[in-house]
Scaffold this active site. Structure first.
Site, short mmCIF file in Angstrom:
data_model
loop_
_atom_site.label_atom_id
_atom_site.label_comp_id
_atom_site.label_asym_id
_atom_site.label_seq_id
_atom_site.Cartn_x
_atom_site.Cartn_y
_atom_site.Cartn_z
N SER A 297 -0.28 -9.88 -0.43
CA SER A 297 -0.36 -8.42 -0.45
C SER A 297 0.15 -7.75 0.81
CB SER A 297 -1.80 -7.98 -0.73
OG SER A 297 -2.69 -8.60 0.19
N LYS B 207 0.78 -1.24 0.00
CA LYS B 207 0.00 0.00 0.00
C LYS B 207 0.82 1.30 0.00
CE LYS B 207 -4.54 -0.99 0.28
NZ LYS B 207 -5.63 -0.31 -0.44
#
Length: 320
Positions: free
Chosen positions: A305, A53
């Site tokens: 992720s 992110k």
């Protein structure tokens, strides 16, 4: 959205190069033997802030005007976007405010504050925290940084796909988790720009299948309720931009229940010696449960992720 070129993603990657790791593709003998594929794991859990992110905000902030930087930025987040925005803002010398659900993982709240952001807790789901962020935009003049539905942010997240292609250009299938759709949008475009034949498969929680339902119905669907406790997947409505991108460039979306995703977290910890968070383990869960269909021997990448697990839940338990 027209398909960007590989050069566009390379430019985005260059803008963040001093501050972002090129994370490894790790082999998994156990997962390969279990599935009959040649499987590698894109280890974004080794990224700064513990997830992919940070990539999007670092790209996005290079487009802000001096006035926007002076006023500061605001975002809403389940946790990982919060940390990405907070660190990217600190790198760029920008004041950041982050709205998070009141039940957000405590370690993610603490980490966001440690990166220098002001944290506002509101609501019980991302959508409610997001409404508070929009109110503060109107009140204080912040620039809103959407967690997934922003083209410059999506381009930044797509550098994950660029790295996969650079490291393993022969890959046949890339499996990516879907929350709001920012990661899979960027990865799918980067991979398709580099190799139009690669298949992109998205994975959602069956308790929050917002993207799958939207694609099936051909319109953006808002879920009446969300039966999902995994913060990175718990979204009622995916993005307008991400929906359109997924419609164009993602080949298939599969779902599985939270319980099976959490089993995949433990499986990955046990067999791969990695600690993924729930959303990150969804692609592994999809492989373990036979949801990824490809010819035997196919080269498959699972995007892990992030790895921001709430380890406080382990306190008091005995581990050998």
């Amino acid at each position: 959205m027209p398909l960007p070129s590989v050069r566009d993603f390379e430019a985005a990657r260059a803008r963040m190069t001093p501050h972002v790791y090129h994370t490894p593709l790790l082999t998994s003998r156990m997962l390969s033997e279990r599935t009959g594929y040649e499987v590698r794991l894109k280890a974004e859990l080794f990224q700064r802030t513990g997830s992919y992110k940070i990539r999007g905000p670092l790209n996005k902030f290079t487009y802000l005007s001096d006035e926007q930087k002076r006023r500061g930025v605001i975002c809403s987040s389940a946790g990982n976007h919060a940390q990405g925005v907070a660190l990217a803002a600190r790198i760029h010398g920008i004041h950041a405010v982050v709205c998070m659900a009141a039940n957000a993982t405590p370690s993610k709240v603490e980490a966001t504050r440690a990166y220098g952001a002001e944290v506002v807790l509101h609501g019980t789901i991302w959508d409610e925290a997001n409404e508070r962020a929009k109110e503060l935009v109107a009140e204080r003049g912040y620039t809103y940084i959407h967690p997934f539905d922003d083209e410059q942010l999506i381009m930044g997240q797509g550098t994950v796909g660029l790295e996969i292609h650079r490291d393993w250009p022969e890959v046949d299938v890339v499996v990516v988790p879907i929350g709001g759709g920012g990661l899979i949008s960027g990865v799918s475009m980067a991979m398709k720009a580099a190799n139009p034949r690669v298949r992109i498969i998205g994975v959602e929680s069956s308790g929050a299948p917002g993207m799958q339902k939207s694609v099936q119905e051909g319109r953006l669907v808002t879920l009446d309720q969300v039966d999902c406790i995994i913060d990175g997947l718990r979204v009622k409505r995916v993005g307008e931009k991400t929906f359109e991108i997924v419609r164009q460039y993602v080949d298939e979306i599969v779902t599985l229940p939270d319980e099976q995703i959490f089993d995949a977290v433990v499986w990955t910890m046990h067999h791969a010696k990695l600690v993924p968070e729930g959303a990150a383990a969804a692609p592994v869960g999809a492989l373990l449960h036979g949801l990824v269909k490809a010819p035997a021997g196919s080269k498959v990448v699972c995007v892990l992720s992030g790895g921001n697990v709430n380890l406080d839940q382990l306190r008091g338990l005995r581990w050998n």
